[in-house]
Design a protein around this motif. Structure first.
Motif, PDB file in Angstrom:
ATOM      1  N   ALA A  46       0.828  -1.168   0.058  1.00  0.00           N
ATOM      2  CA  ALA A  46      -0.112  -0.054  -0.014  1.00  0.00           C
ATOM      3  C   ALA A  46       0.775   1.267   0.045  1.00  0.00           C
ATOM      4  CB  ALA A  46      -0.975  -0.159   1.359  1.00  0.00           C
ATOM      5  N   MET A  47       1.921   1.255  -0.752  1.00  0.00           N
ATOM      6  CA  MET A  47       3.135   2.331  -0.633  1.00  0.00           C
ATOM      7  C   MET A  47       3.821   2.178  -2.069  1.00  0.00           C
ATOM      8  SD  MET A  47       5.772   1.357   2.091  1.00  0.00           S
ATOM      9  CE  MET A  47       4.732   1.209   3.355  1.00  0.00           C
ATOM     10  N   THR A  48       4.169   3.197  -2.552  1.00  0.00           N
ATOM     11  CA  THR A  48       5.105   3.286  -3.587  1.00  0.00           C
ATOM     12  C   THR A  48       6.109   4.323  -3.848  1.00  0.00           C
ATOM     13  OG1 THR A  48       5.407   2.827  -6.131  1.00  0.00           O
ATOM     14  CG2 THR A  48       3.662   4.421  -5.422  1.00  0.00           C
ATOM     15  N   ASP A  49       6.780   4.393  -4.600  1.00  0.00           N
ATOM     16  CA  ASP A  49       7.934   5.546  -4.743  1.00  0.00           C
ATOM     17  C   ASP A  49       8.120   5.919  -6.047  1.00  0.00           C
ATOM     18  OD1 ASP A  49      10.846   6.726  -4.659  1.00  0.00           O
ATOM     19  OD2 ASP A  49      10.478   6.133  -2.311  1.00  0.00           O
ATOM     20  N   LEU A  50       8.692   7.248  -6.311  1.00  0.00           N
ATOM     21  CA  LEU A  50       9.132   7.655  -7.703  1.00  0.00           C
ATOM     22  C   LEU A  50      10.334   6.854  -8.123  1.00  0.00           C
ATOM     23  CD1 LEU A  50       9.299  11.489  -6.824  1.00  0.00           C
ATOM     24  CD2 LEU A  50       7.200   9.951  -7.873  1.00  0.00           C
ATOM     25  N   ASN A  51      11.012   5.940  -7.278  1.00  0.00           N
ATOM     26  CA  ASN A  51      12.166   5.187  -7.777  1.00  0.00           C
ATOM     27  C   ASN A  51      12.122   3.949  -7.286  1.00  0.00           C
ATOM     28  OD1 ASN A  51      14.925   4.064  -7.450  1.00  0.00           O
ATOM     29  ND2 ASN A  51      15.529   5.837  -8.286  1.00  0.00           N
ATOM     30  N   ALA A  52      12.143   2.860  -8.071  1.00  0.00           N
ATOM     31  CA  ALA A  52      12.164   1.420  -7.581  1.00  0.00           C
ATOM     32  C   ALA A  52      13.044   1.108  -6.569  1.00  0.00           C
ATOM     33  CB  ALA A  52      12.004   0.467  -8.744  1.00  0.00           C
ATOM     34  N   ASP A  53      14.236   1.577  -6.906  1.00  0.00           N
ATOM     35  CA  ASP A  53      15.504   0.843  -5.990  1.00  0.00           C
ATOM     36  C   ASP A  53      15.341   1.795  -4.719  1.00  0.00           C
ATOM     37  OD1 ASP A  53      16.577  -0.277  -7.993  1.00  0.00           O
ATOM     38  OD2 ASP A  53      17.811   1.178  -8.856  1.00  0.00           O
ATOM     39  N   ALA A  54      14.963   2.953  -4.500  1.00  0.00           N
ATOM     40  CA  ALA A  54      14.502   3.673  -3.251  1.00  0.00           C
ATOM     41  C   ALA A  54      13.469   2.790  -2.772  1.00  0.00           C
ATOM     42  CB  ALA A  54      14.302   4.912  -3.678  1.00  0.00           C
ATOM     43  N   HIS A  55      12.391   2.468  -3.316  1.00  0.00           N
ATOM     44  CA  HIS A  55      11.343   1.839  -2.606  1.00  0.00           C
ATOM     45  C   HIS A  55      11.883   0.467  -1.967  1.00  0.00           C
ATOM     46  CE1 HIS A  55       7.061  -0.220  -2.113  1.00  0.00           C
ATOM     47  NE2 HIS A  55       7.969  -1.155  -2.471  1.00  0.00           N
ATOM     48  N   ASP A  56      12.690  -0.353  -2.854  1.00  0.00           N
ATOM     49  CA  ASP A  56      13.282  -1.369  -2.326  1.00  0.00           C
ATOM     50  C   ASP A  56      14.238  -1.478  -1.175  1.00  0.00           C
ATOM     51  OD1 ASP A  56      11.799  -2.725  -4.432  1.00  0.00           O
ATOM     52  OD2 ASP A  56      13.729  -3.275  -5.635  1.00  0.00           O
ATOM     53  N   ASN A  57      15.181  -0.593  -1.097  1.00  0.00           N
ATOM     54  CA  ASN A  57      16.001  -0.071  -0.025  1.00  0.00           C
ATOM     55  C   ASN A  57      15.304   0.160   0.965  1.00  0.00           C
ATOM     56  OD1 ASN A  57      18.873   0.480   0.806  1.00  0.00           O
ATOM     57  ND2 ASN A  57      17.503   2.426   1.387  1.00  0.00           N
ATOM     58  N   SER A  58      14.148   1.046   1.099  1.00  0.00           N
ATOM     59  CA  SER A  58      13.144   1.230   2.320  1.00  0.00           C
ATOM     60  C   SER A  58      12.656   0.027   2.887  1.00  0.00           C
ATOM     61  CB  SER A  58      12.156   2.159   2.121  1.00  0.00           C
ATOM     62  OG  SER A  58      12.885   3.395   1.589  1.00  0.00           O
ATOM     63  N   ILE A  59      12.293  -0.800   2.093  1.00  0.00           N
ATOM     64  CA  ILE A  59      11.434  -1.855   2.423  1.00  0.00           C
ATOM     65  C   ILE A  59      12.457  -3.171   2.897  1.00  0.00           C
ATOM     66  CG2 ILE A  59      10.237  -4.105   1.777  1.00  0.00           C
ATOM     67  CD1 ILE A  59       8.634  -2.122   0.027  1.00  0.00           C
ATOM     68  N   MET A  60      13.513  -3.279   2.377  1.00  0.00           N
ATOM     69  CA  MET A  60      14.611  -4.416   2.472  1.00  0.00           C
ATOM     70  C   MET A  60      15.442  -3.958   3.730  1.00  0.00           C
ATOM     71  SD  MET A  60      14.870  -6.749  -0.942  1.00  0.00           S
ATOM     72  CE  MET A  60      15.372  -4.829  -1.839  1.00  0.00           C
ATOM     73  N   ARG A  61      15.889  -2.745   3.670  1.00  0.00           N
ATOM     74  CA  ARG A  61      17.090  -2.418   4.679  1.00  0.00           C
ATOM     75  C   ARG A  61      16.558  -1.520   5.490  1.00  0.00           C
ATOM     76  NH1 ARG A  61      19.155  -2.569  -0.901  1.00  0.00           N
ATOM     77  NH2 ARG A  61      20.636  -3.939  -1.138  1.00  0.00           N
ATOM     78  N   ILE A  62      15.705  -0.874   5.391  1.00  0.00           N
ATOM     79  CA  ILE A  62      15.498   0.264   6.428  1.00  0.00           C
ATOM     80  C   ILE A  62      14.169  -0.220   7.259  1.00  0.00           C
ATOM     81  CG2 ILE A  62      14.837   2.812   6.942  1.00  0.00           C
ATOM     82  CD1 ILE A  62      17.508   2.313   5.463  1.00  0.00           C
ATOM     83  N   PHE A  63      13.029  -0.429   6.709  1.00  0.00           N
ATOM     84  CA  PHE A  63      11.880  -0.854   7.509  1.00  0.00           C
ATOM     85  C   PHE A  63      12.186  -1.983   8.718  1.00  0.00           C
ATOM     86  CE2 PHE A  63       8.890   0.689   4.016  1.00  0.00           C
ATOM     87  CZ  PHE A  63       9.209   2.109   4.314  1.00  0.00           C
ATOM     88  N   PRO A  64      12.981  -2.969   8.211  1.00  0.00           N
ATOM     89  CA  PRO A  64      12.967  -3.928   9.214  1.00  0.00           C
ATOM     90  C   PRO A  64      13.814  -3.425  10.487  1.00  0.00           C
ATOM     91  CG  PRO A  64      13.555  -5.199   7.198  1.00  0.00           C
ATOM     92  CD  PRO A  64      13.529  -3.498   7.086  1.00  0.00           C
ATOM     93  N   ARG A  65      14.344  -2.567  10.430  1.00  0.00           N
ATOM     94  CA  ARG A  65      15.201  -1.541  11.675  1.00  0.00           C
ATOM     95  C   ARG A  65      14.242  -0.896  12.432  1.00  0.00           C
ATOM     96  NH1 ARG A  65      21.028   0.166   9.645  1.00  0.00           N
ATOM     97  NH2 ARG A  65      21.276   0.181  11.994  1.00  0.00           N
ATOM     98  N   LEU A  66      12.932  -0.424  11.730  1.00  0.00           N
ATOM     99  CA  LEU A  66      12.220   0.385  12.262  1.00  0.00           C
ATOM    100  C   LEU A  66      10.946   0.013  13.006  1.00  0.00           C
ATOM    101  CD1 LEU A  66      12.126   3.247   9.853  1.00  0.00           C
ATOM    102  CD2 LEU A  66      13.486   3.274  11.816  1.00  0.00           C
TER     103      LEU A  66
END
Length: 220
Positions: free
Chosen positions: A176-196
């Motif tokens: 239920a979210m998206t980004d202007l950049n696919a790589d930025a979207h993936d980075n948030s989901i795979m690397r950032i969100f699990p730490r938050l």
């Protein structure tokens, strides 16, 4: 009026790429929701839904709407957030929009705003800065937030970081979210969100809401 949006050449080049996370094909970590959980819908407004995003906006909107309906059904707080401006600092990759149409900040009609919804207007990426959002959530007894909206690496991630820093449990509806950049979207989901916090799909979160309302601890 001006709005600051990170819209670089790289962002535009990344649109249209498929990422499996939007379809929920990665292992999600969410297993339970707190009894008092609020939904934060970030920047689903008329000025943003037409931007060149990495995933179909229609799917994002449909999933966000499904979540709003599920939260309202259980009389849990729904916070609808729009953006009207941006932080003033200089950046290297920014795109300034001037003389925006008057309906730019209007929430999209699909959200079907209700009187019970709490409305927040933000002027930075994160929804907690100078908005009174934390005070509202504390007064409601909220201990966890589910976050959805656009864009993943900016408004959504910044709001998640702020919620985590001030002590809320955080869950993120990745389809239920998206980004202007696919790589930025993936980075948030795979690397950032699990730490938050924890990640899940819209369907998983709706099932967890149902389980919580039945007094169950979660789903497997």
């Amino acid at each position: 009026m001006s709005l600051l949006i990170a819209l670089s050449t790289e962002d535009r080049a990344g649109r249209g790429r498929h990422t499996p996370q939007l379809d929920g094909k990665q292992d999600m970590t969410i297993g339970t929701l707190d009894a008092k959980t609020a939904l934060l819908v970030v920047d689903l407004q008329k000025g943003t839904v037409g931007l060149p995003t990495a995933h179909p906006m229609g799917r994002v909107v449909n999933n966000a709407v499904a979540l709003t309906e599920a939260f309202r059904k259980r009389t849990l707080p729904v916070v609808l957030i729009n953006a009207d401006g941006g932080a003033p600092g200089r950046t290297e990759q920014s795109f300034f929009l001037h003389d925006l149409p008057t309906n730019w900040t209007d929430l999209i009609p699909e959200l079907n705003r209700r009187r019970s919804d709490h409305i927040i207007t933000k002027r930075t990426w994160g929804a907690f800065t100078n908005t009174g959002l934390e005070k509202y959530l504390r007064q409601c007894g909220v201990t966890q937030v589910v976050i959805t909206g656009v864009v993943t690496s900016a408004g959504v991630e910044s709001t998640a970081r702020q919620a985590h820093e001030i002590g809320f449990n955080v869950a993120l509806a990745v389809d239920a979210m998206t980004d202007l950049n696919a790589d930025a979207h993936d980075n948030s989901i795979m690397r950032i969100f699990p730490r938050l916090g924890e990640t899940g799909t819209t369907q998983q979160l709706i099932e967890l809401l149902a389980a919580t309302s039945r007094g169950e601890k979660g789903i497997t």
